[in-house]
Design a protein around this motif. Structure first.
Motif, mmCIF file in Angstrom:
data_model
loop_
_atom_site.group_PDB
_atom_site.id
_atom_site.type_symbol
_atom_site.label_atom_id
_atom_site.label_comp_id
_atom_site.label_asym_id
_atom_site.label_seq_id
_atom_site.Cartn_x
_atom_site.Cartn_y
_atom_site.Cartn_z
ATOM 1 N N ASP A 169 0.973 -1.313 -0.050
ATOM 2 C CA ASP A 169 -0.065 0.012 -0.026
ATOM 3 C C ASP A 169 0.909 1.214 0.052
ATOM 4 O OD1 ASP A 169 -2.230 -1.411 0.117
ATOM 5 O OD2 ASP A 169 -2.910 -1.253 2.249
ATOM 6 N N TYR A 170 2.079 1.241 0.661
ATOM 7 C CA TYR A 170 2.660 2.514 0.899
ATOM 8 C C TYR A 170 3.348 2.851 -0.461
ATOM 9 C CZ TYR A 170 6.096 -1.080 2.276
ATOM 10 O OH TYR A 170 6.934 -2.085 2.131
ATOM 11 N N ARG A 225 1.737 2.656 -3.217
ATOM 12 C CA ARG A 225 0.701 3.295 -4.020
ATOM 13 C C ARG A 225 0.557 4.781 -3.318
ATOM 14 N NH1 ARG A 225 -5.028 0.676 -2.992
ATOM 15 N NH2 ARG A 225 -4.384 1.589 -1.023
ATOM 16 N N THR A 226 0.752 4.894 -1.908
ATOM 17 C CA THR A 226 0.840 6.153 -1.346
ATOM 18 C C THR A 226 1.736 7.382 -1.750
ATOM 19 O OG1 THR A 226 0.185 5.049 0.643
ATOM 20 C CG2 THR A 226 0.949 7.410 0.838
ATOM 21 N N GLU A 247 3.249 7.053 -4.808
ATOM 22 C CA GLU A 247 2.664 7.351 -6.153
ATOM 23 C C GLU A 247 1.694 8.546 -6.062
ATOM 24 O OE1 GLU A 247 1.917 4.515 -9.488
ATOM 25 O OE2 GLU A 247 2.227 3.032 -8.042
ATOM 26 N N ALA A 248 0.836 8.464 -5.119
ATOM 27 C CA ALA A 248 -0.259 9.361 -5.075
ATOM 28 C C ALA A 248 0.271 10.483 -4.601
ATOM 29 C CB ALA A 248 -1.438 8.616 -4.093
ATOM 30 N N LYS A 249 1.293 10.666 -4.138
ATOM 31 C CA LYS A 249 2.057 11.905 -3.566
ATOM 32 C C LYS A 249 2.719 12.569 -4.876
ATOM 33 C CE LYS A 249 4.352 10.456 0.029
ATOM 34 N NZ LYS A 249 5.532 10.503 1.132
ATOM 35 N N GLY A 250 2.979 11.743 -5.842
ATOM 36 C CA GLY A 250 3.637 12.195 -6.950
ATOM 37 C C GLY A 250 5.074 12.366 -6.974
ATOM 38 N N ASN A 287 12.877 -0.979 1.823
ATOM 39 C CA ASN A 287 12.135 -1.982 2.515
ATOM 40 C C ASN A 287 12.644 -3.335 2.175
ATOM 41 O OD1 ASN A 287 9.646 -1.213 4.110
ATOM 42 N ND2 ASN A 287 9.326 0.447 2.552
ATOM 43 N N MET A 296 -7.159 9.223 -10.160
ATOM 44 C CA MET A 296 -5.637 9.565 -9.821
ATOM 45 C C MET A 296 -4.772 8.760 -10.730
ATOM 46 S SD MET A 296 -5.463 11.773 -7.274
ATOM 47 C CE MET A 296 -3.863 11.646 -6.483
ATOM 48 N N LEU A 354 -4.220 5.615 -10.953
ATOM 49 C CA LEU A 354 -3.054 4.794 -10.280
ATOM 50 C C LEU A 354 -3.427 3.260 -10.450
ATOM 51 C CD1 LEU A 354 -3.061 6.729 -6.579
ATOM 52 C CD2 LEU A 354 -1.116 6.194 -8.213
ATOM 53 N N ARG A 370 -0.325 14.705 -9.249
ATOM 54 C CA ARG A 370 -0.587 13.952 -8.049
ATOM 55 C C ARG A 370 -0.018 14.451 -6.953
ATOM 56 N NH1 ARG A 370 1.426 8.954 -10.732
ATOM 57 N NH2 ARG A 370 -0.025 8.161 -12.113
ATOM 58 N N GLY A 371 -0.767 14.766 -5.782
ATOM 59 C CA GLY A 371 -0.045 14.873 -4.726
ATOM 60 C C GLY A 371 -0.004 16.372 -4.650
ATOM 61 N N MET A 379 -4.674 11.877 -2.230
ATOM 62 C CA MET A 379 -5.428 11.032 -1.779
ATOM 63 C C MET A 379 -5.090 10.354 -0.572
ATOM 64 S SD MET A 379 -6.674 7.981 -4.496
ATOM 65 C CE MET A 379 -7.576 6.481 -3.932
ATOM 66 N N PHE A 393 -5.810 7.072 1.746
ATOM 67 C CA PHE A 393 -6.281 5.559 1.871
ATOM 68 C C PHE A 393 -6.752 5.085 2.985
ATOM 69 C CE2 PHE A 393 -2.787 6.580 -1.271
ATOM 70 C CZ PHE A 393 -3.535 5.921 -2.428
ATOM 71 N N GLU A 448 -6.072 2.103 4.745
ATOM 72 C CA GLU A 448 -5.507 1.497 5.718
ATOM 73 C C GLU A 448 -4.249 2.283 6.444
ATOM 74 O OE1 GLU A 448 -5.169 -1.197 7.709
ATOM 75 O OE2 GLU A 448 -7.028 -1.884 7.316
ATOM 76 N N THR A 473 -0.699 0.261 6.844
ATOM 77 C CA THR A 473 0.138 -0.294 5.858
ATOM 78 C C THR A 473 0.184 0.841 4.841
ATOM 79 O OG1 THR A 473 -1.832 -1.053 4.472
ATOM 80 C CG2 THR A 473 -0.564 -2.452 5.952
ATOM 81 N N SER A 474 -0.505 2.113 4.832
ATOM 82 C CA SER A 474 -0.176 3.163 3.730
ATOM 83 C C SER A 474 1.013 3.851 4.110
ATOM 84 C CB SER A 474 -1.575 3.777 3.583
ATOM 85 O OG SER A 474 -2.476 3.064 3.124
ATOM 86 N N LEU A 475 1.290 3.637 5.194
ATOM 87 C CA LEU A 475 2.836 4.799 5.241
ATOM 88 C C LEU A 475 3.847 3.819 5.282
ATOM 89 C CD1 LEU A 475 1.664 6.758 8.462
ATOM 90 C CD2 LEU A 475 2.174 7.698 6.076
ATOM 91 N N ASN A 476 5.034 4.127 4.752
ATOM 92 C CA ASN A 476 6.132 3.461 4.498
ATOM 93 C C ASN A 476 6.905 3.149 5.973
ATOM 94 O OD1 ASN A 476 9.175 2.398 3.774
ATOM 95 N ND2 ASN A 476 8.582 3.324 1.865
ATOM 96 N N MET A 524 -1.366 10.903 7.413
ATOM 97 C CA MET A 524 -1.757 10.569 6.122
ATOM 98 C C MET A 524 -2.443 11.774 5.527
ATOM 99 S SD MET A 524 -1.071 7.761 4.261
ATOM 100 C CE MET A 524 -2.258 7.692 3.059
ATOM 101 N N MET A 536 -0.157 14.789 5.109
ATOM 102 C CA MET A 536 0.461 14.473 3.806
ATOM 103 C C MET A 536 -0.118 14.691 2.474
ATOM 104 S SD MET A 536 2.684 10.762 3.952
ATOM 105 C CE MET A 536 1.851 9.908 2.744
#
Lengths: 313, 621
Positions: free
Chosen positions: A211-212, A214-215, A217-220, A234, B67, B69, B100-101, B106, B108, B110, B113-116, B176, B179
């Protein structure tokens, strides 16, 4: 974190002792009497018995192990049975070629394999990926000496670009040193590159599904940053692990490579000593290789904590 | 859907996003299956539009398509997506990346899991600014700190250097959002941003989005399955059903005069807090036909379980703590007081719901009763056995009386074992009969949970989430248990599936007399299923009593807050900014020498006890 690192360092001490014990008993258990080797072909039974007593070979096993460990602690690795030179001095003479072979190989392999694996993962399923995969399978399945001879045949014999074999110490000029090392390094690195490429591809491919990513990517965030910062960091735990495991592969490969290219390094010394049953030298070299491997693994454990903040034991 | 049903709204100058005839297909080379068909809607400046539907209705796919994506190789997008007047589908990849961004961001579902996990919060926040605003590292970090303050994360400076695993779920979702807001986007797409969060945190996040929208002039496209959230936040609503847009209206109209049968069915299938007012016993959810919108009212139950019988489960003064070790010598440096002095009992055929936010110790209580976690002290009596001291054959006998169903039906079934052998396993393991007898029983139980006998030879991946949870229930039933501990067993399921599984559990209770310990954070489901309710906070039960007592006459400030945070699916009852201060759940981690406070309970009525609370709650009460 420092407590963790300190604990890991302390934990390697018993490991090293066990390694030393195994190395010692391996030679103790192998058939063949060092005393007989020293005495030569025409020695009488009394000669051999005298030499055994002098060497302390009649002492009980544990006492001999204890004496051996105690002298190693004082950096006394014993004396060669054949040359009568201190073993440490013999190793000192041979270590430069081996390090000159292994360190550049390690760096070269990581610098080639990691980007290759990342690209294969990014382009998974395409021709680029297939090409890299085939290359990796080949690199892993062709034996080191075949790769070595094939390189010598094409680059030295046919094209005449590089020396066929031998070694030039770095003290005699960097350029000559470099020319002699190109082919051995390429030979030794082929399997290693293949291994790291495969693992990098698998690890990065899995991370790219997360998921991250995709996050990001969504940030550009740009493609390179996604692949080499977000994904690679990772994926680095398995990659670092395999780089470390591969050091064992390098040690084995170095022995073969040094034979193929006639490089007077530790690998060759190992071969020679085994053939001559020069026990103190064999013991010292095997111990040296084992301990470097234990230390490499320690470094890997410490490296984990830097790439993954969640690792705390 | 034809255009006559959905006349395309006039695109005006203040339209931020305009989607026309959007069709998204998944597949490869020669076979493309459309999963979203001919969607058209607009999002005006400063407007909030909700896209609502069940999983598989294509709402998330729509968001990801906007987006761009979706994976290029396996998806195809047709139609027109105008963002600030530019067609997103015509943009080259470089321009899309720049957009984007920056113009559109966007959030998400979760936050876990959506943060690195291996990059710091500061790095991840600063990243978008560095890409789109050309800021230096120091400038970007300064801006990141400001953003964290704006989403009300305390100690922002320290947080910048921390990693996602140091933060709670609610905090991560705020990160999130921070961000996403970094470059002040014109459009924020929020894909189920609160679904994975507790209700109280959900209320805070919704408040936050509203507040940020008000002072930033931002449009929001809000993807959700929760009609309560829709009523709470959306100006207009797009209803999706199996890839089609079935209705697009002002939110009030959607609730007051739903035109399409599915839209009519939707609110009826959603558990609605307060719908049980005045009913003493649990009532199954009405059966709703999603195609026709027909609602079939459930049968009311007849008898309440008698509480004077010997209790199936009796828990007294249960305490479970975990040691935290640190330092060079791994010494115990503190303890997590996960469960502290918890007492309750469950009668035959009764359902006790254990409610509270994540981290309150409700799952640990369940695990301690199953002895999956060793409790420190207290007594647990299961079906007459003392669960803490029982050994040997009696332990096996006791384990048969108590079974557990977990939250995630995907990971609690062995993916490589056939359903039949998964279900038969406990029966055979306990040596209750031959393989043939086991299979006979499996077939009978599968029928009971509403699955055909052909399920026996299939594998878990061939079933939907709801079916898998039925399989897990079937497995628990194999040993004819007296009590089933259901740990968030319906939380991961879709609304209508959730209703079906809850109904199944109630049906089984009626026919087999099973008792349930129903662990959940979902108050509206609890209201349906429970006879009695225990509210947990920081490892302690703060209030316990009959369902009517807890829901209609809550006493403890925490119970009140929990109930008031549940969104009501009625836009006319929209709350302002919630009264409850944004308060994170306090930590149950204490020092080694901590002695828990002696608690006293006040009896409100025959079956309603509330913990006497201290000054920390004074401001709320």
């Amino acid at each position: 974190m420092y407590a963790y690192i300190l604990r890991r360092i302390l934990a390697t001490i018993p490991v090293m002792l066990i390694v030393a014990f195994i190395v010692f008993s391996l030679l103790y258990l192998t058939p063949g009497d060092p005393a007989a080797v020293i005495a030569g072909e025409h020695a009488t039974a009394e000669d051999i018995a005298r030499i055994r007593a002098n060497l302390g070979l009649n002492d009980p096993f544990l006492l001999r192990f204890g004496t051996w460990i105690a002298s190693i602690m004082q950096f006394d690795l014993g004396t060669s049975l054949l040359t009568n030179m201190p073993v440490s001095q013999m190793i000192g003479q041979r270590i430069e070629p081996t390090l000159s072979l292994m360190l550049p190989t390690l760096i070269l392999a990581v610098c080639i394999a990691v980007p290759l694996g990342v690209i294969a993962a990014w382009r998974a399923g395409t021709k680029v990926d297939h090409f890299i995969t085939v290359f990796a399978v080949l690199g892993f399945s062709v034996p080191v000496f075949v790769v070595g001879y094939a390189l010598v045949w094409s680059f030295s014999l046919k094209l005449g670009w590089l020396p066929v074999q031998g070694y030039a110490p770095i003290g005699q000029g960097v350029s000559r040193w470099f020319q002699h090392l190109v082919l051995p390094c390429l030979t030794l690195s082929s399997a290693y590159i293949a291994l790291i490429t495969r693992i990098t591809r698998t690890a990065v491919l899995e991370v790219l599904q997360q998921d991250y990513i995709r996050t990001a990517e969504a940030k550009g965030v740009g493609r390179h940053a996604i692949l080499f910062v977000h994904a690679l960091k990772n994926a680095s735990v398995p990659i670092i692990t395999v780089i470390g495991i591969g050091v064992a592969l390098l040690i084995g490969g170095a022995v073969v490579t040094e034979s193929v290219f006639a490089i007077p390094g530790l690998g060759r010394l190992t071969m020679e000593s085994i053939l001559r049953r020069d026990y103190p030298v064999i013991q010292a070299i095997v111990l040296l290789f084992s301990i470097s491997y234990v230390l490499v693994n320690l470094l890997i454990d410490i490296a984990y904590t830097f790439v993954d903040p969640r690792i705390r034991y | 859907m034809s255009d006559t049903l959905h006349p395309a709204p006039e695109t005006t100058s203040d339209t931020v996003l305009s989607v026309r005839d959007l069709t998204v297909s998944f597949g490869s080379a020669d076979y493309w299956k459309p999963v979203v068909r001919n969607i058209s809607f607009d999002v005006g400046a400063n407007e909030t539009v909700a896209v609502v539907g069940e999983s598989g209705s294509g709402k998330s796919v729509t968001a990801l398509a906007i987006m761009r994506l979706l994976p290029k190789a396996t998806s195809r997008i047709n139609g027109q997506i105008l963002l600030n007047g530019r067609d997103v589908l015509d943009l080259p990849p470089q321009a899309m990346q720049a957009l984007r961004g920056d113009e559109a961001a966007m959030v998400f579902q979760e936050p876990m899991t959506s943060l690195n996990p291996v990059l710091t919060i500061g790095f991840q926040l600063a990243e978008a600014l560095k890409w789109h605003r050309d800021l230096s590292n120091a400038e970007a970090l300064a801006e990141a700190r400001r953003l964290l303050n704006r989403v009300r994360i305390p100690a922002a400076e320290r947080r910048l250097a921390e990693y996602p695993h140091n933060l709670s779920g609610g905090m991560r979702q705020r990160v999130m959002i921070a961000m996403a807001l970094a470059c002040r986007p014109k459009l924020l797409i929020a894909d189920e941003p609160t679904t994975a969060l507790d209700v109280t945190i959900q209320a805070q996040i919704l408040d936050l989005i509203r507040e940020l929208q008000a002072d930033g002039g931002m449009s929001v496209l809000f993807i959700t399955h929760d009609m309560g959230v829709v009523a709470e936040i959306a100006d207009r609503t797009v209803v999706m059903f199996r890839g089609d847009q079935v209705e697009t209206e002002r939110t009030e109209t959607i609730f007051r005069q739903p035109a399409h049968p599915y839209t009519r069915a939707l609110p009826a299938s959603v558990p609605r807090l307060g719908s049980m007012r005045g009913t003493e016993l649990p009532v199954p959810f009405p059966k709703v036909d999603m195609e026709t919108g027909a609602i079939q009212e459930p049968e009311k139950p007849t008898a309440a379980p008698a509480r004077y019988q010997p209790m199936v489960l009796d828990v007294q003064n249960l305490v479970t703590r975990f040691d935290i070790r640190s330092g060079l010598l791994n010494r115990i440096s503190g303890r997590v007081h996960a469960v502290e002095n918890v007492s309750f009992s469950i009668a035959e055929g009764e359902t006790l719901a254990l409610v509270g936010e994540s981290g309150c110790g409700k799952s640990t209580t369940g695990r301690s009763i199953m002895r999956l976690t060793e409790p420190v002290s207290g007594s647990i009596t299961v079906d007459g056995f003392d669960a803490k001291s029982v050994r040997g054959p009696d332990l096996r006998r006791m384990r048969r009386s108590i079974q557990m169903i977990f939250q995630d039906p995907f990971s609690s079934l062995n993916p490589r074992a056939r359903i039949g052998s998964s279900i038969a396993e406990p029966f055979l393991e306990h040596g209750l009969g031959t393989r043939a007898e086991a299979m006979e029983k499996v077939a009978e139980i599968l029928r009971r949970v509403g699955l055909g006998p052909d399920a026996i030879d299939r594998f878990p991946h061939q079933f939907s989430g709801g079916q898998r949870q039925r399989i897990c229930i079937a497995r628990a039933l194999m040993l004819d248990p007296k009590l089933i501990v259901a740990d968030e067993s319906v939380s991961a399921l879709d609304v209508s599936v959730k209703a079906q599984v809850v109904n199944l559990m109630m049906e089984l209770q009626a026919s087999l007399g099973i008792s349930f310990l129903f662990i959940s954070h979902d108050m509206s489901v609890v209201e349906r299923i429970a006879h009695r309710v225990a509210v947990m906070y920081l490892g302690e039960i703060v209030e316990i009593g009959s369902r009517t007592a807890i829901f209609e006459n809550p006493q403890h400030p925490y119970t009140k807050r929990l109930l008031s945070a549940v969104p009501i699916p009625d836009p006319t009852l929209r709350r302002g900014p919630s009264a409850a201060a944004p308060l994170e759940l306090k930590s149950p981690i204490r020092s080694i020498d901590y002695v828990p406070q002696k608690r006293e309970f006040r009896e409100i009525s025959a079956d309603h006890k509330v913990q006497v609370w201290g000054s920390e709650w004074e401001t709320e009460a």
